[in-house]
Design a protein around this motif. Structure first.
Motif, PDB file in Angstrom:
ATOM      1  N   TRP A  37     -55.913  14.267  97.620  1.00 60.90           N
ATOM      2  CA  TRP A  37     -56.062  15.555  98.295  1.00 60.90           C
ATOM      3  C   TRP A  37     -56.948  16.448  97.444  1.00 60.90           C
ATOM      4  N   TYR A  38     -57.894  17.085  98.108  1.00 59.24           N
ATOM      5  CA  TYR A  38     -58.762  18.079  97.497  1.00 59.24           C
ATOM      6  C   TYR A  38     -58.559  19.390  98.227  1.00 59.24           C
ATOM      7  N   ARG A  39     -59.017  20.466  97.604  1.00 61.94           N
ATOM      8  CA  ARG A  39     -58.988  21.745  98.302  1.00 61.94           C
ATOM      9  C   ARG A  39     -60.210  22.563  97.925  1.00 61.94           C
ATOM     10  N   GLN A  40     -60.583  23.422  98.868  1.00 65.08           N
ATOM     11  CA  GLN A  40     -61.743  24.285  98.656  1.00 65.08           C
ATOM     12  C   GLN A  40     -61.442  25.668  99.195  1.00 65.08           C
ATOM     13  N   ALA A  41     -61.429  26.629  98.306  1.00 64.98           N
ATOM     14  CA  ALA A  41     -61.243  28.025  98.691  1.00 64.98           C
ATOM     15  C   ALA A  41     -62.613  28.638  98.977  1.00 64.98           C
ATOM     16  N   PRO A  42     -62.658  29.723  99.753  1.00 65.29           N
ATOM     17  CA  PRO A  42     -63.954  30.359 100.071  1.00 65.29           C
ATOM     18  C   PRO A  42     -64.741  30.713  98.815  1.00 65.29           C
ATOM     19  N   GLY A  43     -65.989  30.304  98.785  1.00 65.53           N
ATOM     20  CA  GLY A  43     -66.857  30.628  97.658  1.00 65.53           C
ATOM     21  C   GLY A  43     -66.634  29.794  96.416  1.00 65.53           C
ATOM     22  N   LYS A  44     -65.770  28.790  96.513  1.00 63.19           N
ATOM     23  CA  LYS A  44     -65.473  27.964  95.344  1.00 63.19           C
ATOM     24  C   LYS A  44     -65.792  26.503  95.630  1.00 63.19           C
ATOM     25  N   GLN A  45     -65.868  25.698  94.587  1.00 64.37           N
ATOM     26  CA  GLN A  45     -66.152  24.278  94.767  1.00 64.37           C
ATOM     27  C   GLN A  45     -64.898  23.540  95.205  1.00 64.37           C
ATOM     28  N   ARG A  46     -65.110  22.352  95.744  1.00 60.99           N
ATOM     29  CA  ARG A  46     -63.989  21.513  96.157  1.00 60.99           C
ATOM     30  C   ARG A  46     -63.431  20.800  94.931  1.00 60.99           C
ATOM     31  N   ASP A  47     -62.142  20.950  94.702  1.00 61.84           N
ATOM     32  CA  ASP A  47     -61.491  20.367  93.532  1.00 61.84           C
ATOM     33  C   ASP A  47     -60.367  19.429  93.943  1.00 61.84           C
ATOM     34  N   MET A  48     -60.144  18.385  93.156  1.00 60.76           N
ATOM     35  CA  MET A  48     -59.041  17.493  93.419  1.00 60.76           C
ATOM     36  C   MET A  48     -57.724  18.183  93.081  1.00 60.76           C
ATOM     37  N   VAL A  49     -56.751  18.021  93.963  1.00 62.02           N
ATOM     38  CA  VAL A  49     -55.420  18.584  93.751  1.00 62.02           C
ATOM     39  C   VAL A  49     -54.469  17.511  93.233  1.00 62.02           C
ATOM     40  N   ALA A  50     -54.501  16.367  93.905  1.00 59.35           N
ATOM     41  CA  ALA A  50     -53.598  15.274  93.533  1.00 59.35           C
ATOM     42  C   ALA A  50     -54.173  13.964  94.036  1.00 59.35           C
ATOM     43  N   GLY A  51     -53.878  12.889  93.316  1.00 58.22           N
ATOM     44  CA  GLY A  51     -54.335  11.566  93.721  1.00 58.22           C
ATOM     45  C   GLY A  51     -53.240  10.547  93.490  1.00 58.22           C
TER      46      GLY A  51
END
Length: 121
Positions: free
Chosen positions: A36-50
């Protein structure tokens, strides 16, 4: 053709919980890592958990102890249980899978379309 479809996003209050699901469908021989990744407005997409096929998990520091990733290999599904949600968890959450479509083929990366998670009072 392979598709990843996320579900379970929505609005939660601070301290609340949500459970995300991601179903991989189509011509799939084997799925290796799901994440799972997440991307907040104006920010890069980052991994949350794998999570790997043997159940080994990895989390970013900010969600450890609050989020739990799991998978049902038989159902080609990965889950993200999110507890003690905070406003800073607000983002579009994406599912990613590394998989083979044939026994002798290459491994490819597929992404879902994303599901919005909003944490607000």
């Amino acid at each position: 053709q392979v598709q990843l479809v996320e579900s379970g996003g929505g609005l939660a209050q601070p301290g609340g919980s949500l459970r995300l699901s991601c179903l991989a469908s189509g011509s799939i021989f084997r799925i290796y890592v799901m994440a799972w990744y997440r991307q907040a407005p104006g920010k890069q997409r980052d991994m949350v958990a794998g999570i790997t096929t043997d159940g080994t998990t990895d989390y970013i520091e900010t969600v450890k102890g609050r989020f739990t990733i799991s998978r049902d290999i038989a159902k080609n599904t990965v889950y993200l249980q999110m507890n003690s949600l905070k406003p800073e968890d607000t983002a579009v959450y994406y599912c990613k899978a590394q998989l083979q479509v044939t026994a002798t083929g290459q491994t490819y990366t597929y992404w879902g379309q994303g599901t919005q998670v909003t944490v607000s009072a």
